[in-house]
Design an enzyme around this catalytic site. Structure first.
Site, PDB file in Angstrom:
ATOM      1  N   SER A 265       0.985  -1.196  -0.223  1.00 38.38           N
ATOM      2  CA  SER A 265      -0.102  -0.028   0.004  1.00 38.38           C
ATOM      3  C   SER A 265       1.027   1.245  -0.134  1.00 38.38           C
ATOM      4  CB  SER A 265      -0.912  -0.094   1.052  1.00 38.38           C
ATOM      5  OG  SER A 265      -1.825  -1.121   0.964  1.00 38.38           O
ATOM      6  N   GLU A 337       2.315   6.167   2.463  1.00 37.66           N
ATOM      7  CA  GLU A 337       2.792   5.442   3.790  1.00 37.66           C
ATOM      8  C   GLU A 337       4.204   5.089   3.516  1.00 37.66           C
ATOM      9  OE1 GLU A 337       1.568   0.835   5.109  1.00 37.66           O
ATOM     10  OE2 GLU A 337       0.010   2.122   4.720  1.00 37.66           O
TER      11      GLU A 337
END
EC number: 1.3.1.98
Length: 344
Positions: A265, A337
């Site tokens: 992600s 992230e």
């Protein structure tokens, strides 16, 4: 020439390709690169960096980092992936070093007979990064498993080990106090149920095999092969493999998490938006969009892949496309992230 000076130059290799230590497979040559195996070796490198006025960058397995093609000159890149240790502290706690793979916790849990670490199965990255980011899967997160964290405050001239309790770590969704402090996580004490047999005995062979392969496991396909084979080996040794681990395997392989080079992600989810980032990207019809050697995954909208010899610039171009699209249509800028290391 003192012993620390000698040890520093023994531990630090020259002109090492960062691409070989990143799940993205992207990154130029570092002037200095080290993989300490103990806390003492790490302290020596940090001490010498301070003495010589050298910048340094500490990371784990490189599974959540985008390195540049031109790393900053003179910087010491320090990977902790060979600093992998797990030992029983008492009947209800383990000490784990920061370089231990998160997925090793799930394997240790199978041997120990606890389900508390099933959620770490096939989570790329190491314990230190998992605590730093408060890694989670569904309703489980690292902050709930930690009792104490051992760390070094790099502003402390003595570089002495310090300990902080979990309740003081400010854990929340993918957040912790370590993101606001100049601290390097060295290890942690984790709560576990009582067990009849010490975990070290059952894990020693697996840890030895991991250390022999650790230089290769930044590749997600090799990472998956290693841990799935270890779990299969435990199954052949009459360890029951719970359904949760099979579900995780099916979910991640179904989304092709380990097929192409990526960092998983790319953005943190913004739950106030009412949907995951992947779902928002899907609504924008961006899945499968390519630029240079990079591609937004056709299977998961929150993954940007190194599809065909991508550069860092290719990845960042698609990052910007996603960010701009989400801002225009949904009114917020998603927070990465993945750690993006700046160029020289």
């Amino acid at each position: 020439m003192n012993d620390r000076h000698q040890l520093f130059h023994t531990l630090c290799k020259r002109q090492v390709r960062l691409a070989d230590h990143s799940s993205y497979g992207i990154g130029g040559k570092a002037d200095y690169f080290a993989m300490p195996e103990t806390a003492e070796q790490l302290m020596t490198i940090l001490d010498r960096c301070k003495t010589y006025g050298m910048e340094y960058f500490v990371f784990g397995m490189g599974t959540n980092i985008l390195f540049p093609e031109r790393p900053r000159r003179g910087t010491v890149f320090i990977s902790l992936k060979n600093f992998a240790e797990i030992r029983q502290v008492d009947g209800s706690a383990w000490f784990v070093s920061s370089g231990l793979p998160l997925s090793m916790l799930s394997v240790a849990g199978l041997i120990w007979g606890t389900s508390g670490f099933h959620f770490t199965y096939l989570l790329p990255g190491c314990v230190g990064a998992g605590i730093y980011m408060n890694a989670k899967y569904h309703d489980d997160q690292m902050g709930d498993k930690v009792e104490k964290v051992h760390y070094v405050d790099v502003t402390d001239p003595t570089l002495s080990l310090q300990v902080i309790r979990a309740e003081d770590c400010q854990f929340s969704y993918k957040q912790s106090i370590f993101q606001q402090k100049p601290w390097i996580i060295v290890g942690a004490e984790l709560r576990v149920p009582e067990a009849e047999e010490p975990v070290q005995g059952g894990l020693s062979g697996i840890l030895e095999r991991y250390k022999e392969s650790s230089g290769k496991l930044s590749s997600l396909s090799q990472f998956y092969s290693f841990f799935s084979n270890e779990v299969k080996g435990l199954q052949l040794s009459n360890h029951a493999i719970p359904g949760q681990l099979s579900d995780i395997d099916q979910y991640r392989t179904g989304n092709r998490h380990f097929t192409s080079r990526s960092c998983g992600s790319f953005f943190k989810n913004n739950y106030a938006a009412g949907a995951s980032i992947g779902a928002l990207v899907d609504r924008l019809s961006l899945k499968g969009l390519a630029h240079g050697g990079a591609m937004i995954s056709p299977y998961h909208g929150n993954m940007i892949l190194n599809h065909n010899d991508a550069t860092a610039s290719d990845i960042l171009y698609l990052r910007d496309i996603i960010s701009e699209g989400i801002y225009r249509h949904f009114g917020f800028i998603p927070e990465p992230e993945v750690v993006i290391v700046p160029e020289a």
